[in-house]
Write a protein that holds these residues in place. Structure first.
Motif, PDB file in Angstrom:
ATOM      1  N   SER A 125      48.815  32.903  48.263  1.00  0.00           N
ATOM      2  CA  SER A 125      49.911  31.956  48.156  1.00  0.00           C
ATOM      3  C   SER A 125      51.100  32.670  47.533  1.00  0.00           C
ATOM      4  O   SER A 125      50.998  33.814  47.116  1.00  0.00           O
ATOM      5  N   TYR A 126      52.212  31.992  47.475  1.00  0.00           N
ATOM      6  CA  TYR A 126      53.362  32.566  46.785  1.00  0.00           C
ATOM      7  C   TYR A 126      53.059  32.536  45.299  1.00  0.00           C
ATOM      8  O   TYR A 126      52.573  31.557  44.764  1.00  0.00           O
ATOM      9  N   GLY A 127      53.327  33.629  44.644  1.00  0.00           N
ATOM     10  CA  GLY A 127      53.019  33.719  43.226  1.00  0.00           C
ATOM     11  C   GLY A 127      51.697  34.417  43.006  1.00  0.00           C
ATOM     12  O   GLY A 127      51.013  34.815  43.945  1.00  0.00           O
ATOM     13  N   PRO A 128      51.304  34.563  41.763  1.00  0.00           N
ATOM     14  CA  PRO A 128      50.061  35.273  41.455  1.00  0.00           C
ATOM     15  C   PRO A 128      48.833  34.486  41.920  1.00  0.00           C
ATOM     16  O   PRO A 128      48.876  33.262  42.040  1.00  0.00           O
ATOM     17  N   PRO A 129      47.734  35.193  42.187  1.00  0.00           N
ATOM     18  CA  PRO A 129      46.494  34.512  42.583  1.00  0.00           C
ATOM     19  C   PRO A 129      46.023  33.540  41.506  1.00  0.00           C
ATOM     20  O   PRO A 129      46.219  33.777  40.317  1.00  0.00           O
ATOM     21  N   MET A 130      45.403  32.458  41.936  1.00  0.00           N
ATOM     22  CA  MET A 130      44.901  31.431  41.022  1.00  0.00           C
ATOM     23  C   MET A 130      43.380  31.534  40.905  1.00  0.00           C
ATOM     24  O   MET A 130      42.682  31.740  41.906  1.00  0.00           O
ATOM     25  N   TRP A 131      42.870  31.351  39.693  1.00  0.00           N
ATOM     26  CA  TRP A 131      41.428  31.364  39.440  1.00  0.00           C
ATOM     27  C   TRP A 131      40.709  30.365  40.341  1.00  0.00           C
ATOM     28  O   TRP A 131      39.689  30.688  40.941  1.00  0.00           O
ATOM     29  N   SER A 132      41.233  29.164  40.452  1.00  0.00           N
ATOM     30  CA  SER A 132      40.566  28.107  41.226  1.00  0.00           C
ATOM     31  C   SER A 132      40.413  28.482  42.693  1.00  0.00           C
ATOM     32  O   SER A 132      39.472  28.036  43.346  1.00  0.00           O
ATOM     33  N   ASP A 133      41.297  29.303  43.220  1.00  0.00           N
ATOM     34  CA  ASP A 133      41.218  29.728  44.619  1.00  0.00           C
ATOM     35  C   ASP A 133      40.288  30.921  44.815  1.00  0.00           C
ATOM     36  O   ASP A 133      39.697  31.079  45.876  1.00  0.00           O
ATOM     37  N   ALA A 134      40.182  31.780  43.816  1.00  0.00           N
ATOM     38  CA  ALA A 134      39.453  33.038  43.959  1.00  0.00           C
ATOM     39  C   ALA A 134      38.011  32.985  43.456  1.00  0.00           C
ATOM     40  O   ALA A 134      37.211  33.851  43.787  1.00  0.00           O
ATOM     41  N   LYS A 135      37.642  31.986  42.682  1.00  0.00           N
ATOM     42  CA  LYS A 135      36.324  31.971  42.028  1.00  0.00           C
ATOM     43  C   LYS A 135      35.182  31.743  43.029  1.00  0.00           C
ATOM     44  O   LYS A 135      35.364  31.130  44.085  1.00  0.00           O
ATOM     45  N   PHE A 136      34.020  32.237  42.649  1.00  0.00           N
ATOM     46  CA  PHE A 136      32.782  32.038  43.415  1.00  0.00           C
ATOM     47  C   PHE A 136      31.625  32.063  42.439  1.00  0.00           C
ATOM     48  O   PHE A 136      31.744  32.566  41.322  1.00  0.00           O
ATOM     49  N   GLU A 137      30.496  31.522  42.864  1.00  0.00           N
ATOM     50  CA  GLU A 137      29.333  31.432  41.987  1.00  0.00           C
ATOM     51  C   GLU A 137      28.307  32.496  42.333  1.00  0.00           C
ATOM     52  O   GLU A 137      28.011  32.733  43.508  1.00  0.00           O
ATOM     53  N   VAL A 138      27.767  33.127  41.310  1.00  0.00           N
ATOM     54  CA  VAL A 138      26.697  34.105  41.454  1.00  0.00           C
ATOM     55  C   VAL A 138      25.399  33.426  41.049  1.00  0.00           C
ATOM     56  O   VAL A 138      25.308  32.860  39.961  1.00  0.00           O
ATOM     57  N   GLY A 139      24.440  33.477  41.942  1.00  0.00           N
ATOM     58  CA  GLY A 139      23.119  32.907  41.674  1.00  0.00           C
ATOM     59  C   GLY A 139      22.076  34.008  41.658  1.00  0.00           C
ATOM     60  O   GLY A 139      22.202  34.979  40.906  1.00  0.00           O
ATOM     61  N   THR A 140      21.077  33.880  42.522  1.00  0.00           N
ATOM     62  CA  THR A 140      19.977  34.840  42.538  1.00  0.00           C
ATOM     63  C   THR A 140      19.992  35.751  43.756  1.00  0.00           C
ATOM     64  O   THR A 140      19.164  36.648  43.857  1.00  0.00           O
ATOM     65  N   GLU A 141      20.918  35.536  44.685  1.00  0.00           N
ATOM     66  CA  GLU A 141      20.976  36.328  45.918  1.00  0.00           C
ATOM     67  C   GLU A 141      22.122  37.334  45.854  1.00  0.00           C
ATOM     68  O   GLU A 141      23.197  37.024  45.336  1.00  0.00           O
ATOM     69  N   ASP A 142      21.907  38.528  46.402  1.00  0.00           N
ATOM     70  CA  ASP A 142      22.986  39.505  46.518  1.00  0.00           C
ATOM     71  C   ASP A 142      24.097  38.934  47.403  1.00  0.00           C
ATOM     72  O   ASP A 142      23.833  38.121  48.302  1.00  0.00           O
ATOM     73  N   LEU A 143      25.334  39.346  47.153  1.00  0.00           N
ATOM     74  CA  LEU A 143      26.473  38.810  47.872  1.00  0.00           C
ATOM     75  C   LEU A 143      27.254  39.919  48.562  1.00  0.00           C
ATOM     76  O   LEU A 143      27.306  41.048  48.075  1.00  0.00           O
ATOM     77  N   ASN A 144      27.889  39.572  49.681  1.00  0.00           N
ATOM     78  CA  ASN A 144      28.779  40.464  50.409  1.00  0.00           C
ATOM     79  C   ASN A 144      30.092  39.746  50.626  1.00  0.00           C
ATOM     80  O   ASN A 144      30.099  38.610  51.087  1.00  0.00           O
ATOM     81  N   PHE A 145      31.185  40.414  50.295  1.00  0.00           N
ATOM     82  CA  PHE A 145      32.513  39.834  50.480  1.00  0.00           C
ATOM     83  C   PHE A 145      33.365  40.768  51.318  1.00  0.00           C
ATOM     84  O   PHE A 145      33.248  41.998  51.211  1.00  0.00           O
ATOM     85  N   GLU A 146      34.246  40.173  52.104  1.00  0.00           N
ATOM     86  CA  GLU A 146      35.284  40.916  52.784  1.00  0.00           C
ATOM     87  C   GLU A 146      36.609  40.378  52.243  1.00  0.00           C
ATOM     88  O   GLU A 146      36.851  39.178  52.294  1.00  0.00           O
ATOM     89  N   ILE A 147      37.395  41.256  51.677  1.00  0.00           N
ATOM     90  CA  ILE A 147      38.697  40.869  51.156  1.00  0.00           C
ATOM     91  C   ILE A 147      39.764  41.522  52.025  1.00  0.00           C
ATOM     92  O   ILE A 147      39.752  42.725  52.243  1.00  0.00           O
TER      93      ILE A 147
END
Length: 140
Positions: free
Chosen positions: A116-138
């Motif tokens: 978005s315009y302006g700096p990134p927001m925590w609420s938009d970027a956050k995700f939860e880590v549980g017990t499974e490995d994760l893969n992200f594409e940024i």
């Protein structure tokens, strides 16, 4: 005496088991598929809410760029809520560079690819880590 030895063995094995649980976590693999040049590196940071856009990351990694792709792995990430940010550090100074008007000079991205315009927001970027490995594409 045998009973005492058995109790000590059980206590020690329980302690070691708990210590391993505290150091073991999941693995997060992050790929940036669209880096515009092979110049410099891509710098990644793993943050919690308290550190996001305010302080040094909980974990930091850097990646060389090969064929327009940068890839890193965060290891031993505990359960919780996190966010990842990255930027293309073309000049190798290990910091995000900005124009005089505050606009970034270098490409950047955050987890969940919400821009978005302006700096990134925590609420938009956050995700939860549980017990499974994760893969992200940024994407930058």
């Amino acid at each position: 005496m045998k009973t005492l030895a058995l109790i000590l063995t059980l206590l020690i094995s329980n302690f070691v088991s708990q210590a391993q649980e505290k150091t073991e976590g999941i693995t997060i693999t992050v790929t940036v598929p669209n880096v515009t040049s092979s110049e410099g590196e891509v710098i990644f940071g793993l943050y919690n809410e308290d550190t996001f856009m305010k302080a040094v990351p909980l974990q930091g990694e850097k990646s060389y760029i090969e064929n327009g792709i940068a890839k890193i792995t965060f290891k031993n990430v505990p359960k919780g809520v996190f966010a990842i940010s990255c930027f293309h550090d073309k000049n190798g100074n290990y910091r995000m560079d900005f124009e005089e008007n505050g606009m970034p000079k270098e490409s950047y991205g955050v987890s969940n690819n919400t821009m978005s315009y302006g700096p990134p927001m925590w609420s938009d970027a956050k995700f939860e880590v549980g017990t499974e490995d994760l893969n992200f594409e940024i994407r930058m």
